[in-house]
Write an enzyme that holds these catalytic residues in place. Structure first.
Site, mmCIF file in Angstrom:
data_model
loop_
_atom_site.group_PDB
_atom_site.id
_atom_site.type_symbol
_atom_site.label_atom_id
_atom_site.label_comp_id
_atom_site.label_asym_id
_atom_site.label_seq_id
_atom_site.Cartn_x
_atom_site.Cartn_y
_atom_site.Cartn_z
ATOM 1 C CB THR A 28 -0.907 0.025 1.282
ATOM 2 O OG1 THR A 28 0.055 0.039 2.435
ATOM 3 C CG2 THR A 28 -2.016 -0.967 1.257
ATOM 4 C CD GLU A 80 -1.923 2.025 4.982
ATOM 5 O OE1 GLU A 80 -1.406 0.953 4.346
ATOM 6 O OE2 GLU A 80 -1.654 2.324 6.231
ATOM 7 C CG PHE A 110 -10.220 -9.521 9.101
ATOM 8 C CD1 PHE A 110 -11.355 -9.877 8.683
ATOM 9 C CD2 PHE A 110 -9.957 -8.005 8.812
ATOM 10 C CE1 PHE A 110 -11.940 -9.293 7.528
ATOM 11 C CE2 PHE A 110 -10.687 -7.364 7.752
ATOM 12 C CZ PHE A 110 -11.377 -7.830 7.075
HETATM 13 P P1 ADP Z 1 5.051 1.060 3.656
HETATM 14 O O1 ADP Z 1 4.948 0.448 5.071
HETATM 15 O O2 ADP Z 1 6.265 1.744 3.538
HETATM 16 O O3 ADP Z 1 4.004 1.687 2.945
HETATM 17 P P2 ADP Z 1 4.419 -1.547 2.015
HETATM 18 O O4 ADP Z 1 4.614 -2.484 2.617
HETATM 19 O O5 ADP Z 1 3.061 -1.160 2.038
HETATM 20 O O6 ADP Z 1 5.253 -0.369 2.708
HETATM 21 O O7 ADP Z 1 4.754 -1.028 0.351
HETATM 22 C C1 ADP Z 1 4.497 0.021 -0.208
HETATM 23 C C2 ADP Z 1 5.293 0.507 -1.146
HETATM 24 O O8 ADP Z 1 5.355 -0.778 -2.222
HETATM 25 C C3 ADP Z 1 4.799 1.590 -2.039
HETATM 26 O O9 ADP Z 1 5.323 2.652 -1.454
HETATM 27 C C4 ADP Z 1 5.502 1.205 -3.362
HETATM 28 O O10 ADP Z 1 6.777 2.134 -3.432
HETATM 29 C C5 ADP Z 1 5.745 -0.128 -3.497
HETATM 30 N N1 ADP Z 1 4.752 -0.704 -4.376
HETATM 31 C C6 ADP Z 1 4.869 -1.709 -5.253
HETATM 32 N N2 ADP Z 1 3.906 -2.164 -5.928
HETATM 33 C C7 ADP Z 1 2.942 -1.335 -5.370
HETATM 34 C C8 ADP Z 1 1.579 -1.548 -5.678
HETATM 35 N N3 ADP Z 1 0.899 -2.395 -6.542
HETATM 36 N N4 ADP Z 1 0.597 -0.618 -5.001
HETATM 37 C C9 ADP Z 1 1.141 0.216 -4.030
HETATM 38 N N5 ADP Z 1 2.499 0.309 -4.120
HETATM 39 C C10 ADP Z 1 3.400 -0.587 -4.462
HETATM 40 MG MG MG Z 2 1.931 1.096 3.166
#
Ligand code: ADP
Ligand code: MG
Length: 156
Positions: A28, A80, A110
């Site tokens: 996200t 997000e 959940f």
């Molecule tokens: P965080 O806690 O930093 O948000 P996430 O595990 O939620 O980490 O991963 C988010 C990051 O993954 C985004 O900021 C983006 O750079 C990358 N990303 C890659 N593919 C996607 C996608 N399909 N949708 C959203 N984010 C993506």
């Molecule tokens: Mg995220």
């Protein structure tokens, strides 16, 4: 929940709070606190869907959660976006443009990770179906996604 829709928003993708969304296969992209603060304060928390684009890239379907931000002891919201597309690389620091067009459901708790993941998969399927309907599909072509940021503020 529909009162503020469609809702257009653009902002930088920042580091989230490492809840491991990516490990669940559902990364996200988080907006900064500043962007979240610019949302209507009475917008409902829950799961939404719409269209998203990174930088000048293609416009993709997305699901979005507006929830309470655990990092700020749940007094601030977090926004997000999960883009329904496989990206080659992460895009932290890039500008994410979204239009939120519909609402799916409230936030839920959940009992297990499996239930959480399957609920999100259902949200994704619901978003895909809804976004193919003309009233939602039309927003994919909105000028918001095609005009570079600078051109919107400058007179031309
Ligand atoms: P965080 O806690 O930093 O948000 P996430 O595990 O939620 O980490 O991963 C988010 C990051 O993954 C985004 O900021 C983006 O750079 C990358 N990303 C890659 N593919 C996607 C996608 N399909 N949708 C959203 N984010 C993506
Ligand atoms: Mg995220």
């Amino acid at each position: 929940a529909m009162r503020h829709l469609p809702y257009f928003c653009r902002g930088e993708v920042v580091k989230g709070f490492g809840r491991g969304s990516k490990e669940l296969g559902i990364p996200t992209a988080n907006f900064s606190e500043q962007v979240v603060e610019s949302f209507p304060s009475d917008i409902s928390t829950g799961i939404y869907y719409g269209w998203a684009c990174v930088g000048n890239g293609d416009v993709h379907k997305m699901v979005l959660s507006i929830g309470w931000n655990p990092f700020y002891k749940n007094i601030k919201k977090s926004v997000e976006t999960h883009i329904i597309h496989t990206f080659k690389e992460d895009f932290y620091g890039e500008v994410l443009s979204i239009v939120i067009t519909g609402y799916i459901r409230q936030e839920k708790n959940f009992d297990s990770l499996e239930e959480l993941i399957s609920a999100i998969q259902e949200d994704i399927e619901e978003a895909k179906r809804q976004l193919d309907l003309p009233e939602h599909l039309k927003l994919k072509e909105d000028n918001f996604f095609h005009l570079p940021e600078g051109k919107i503020v400058n007179h031309h």
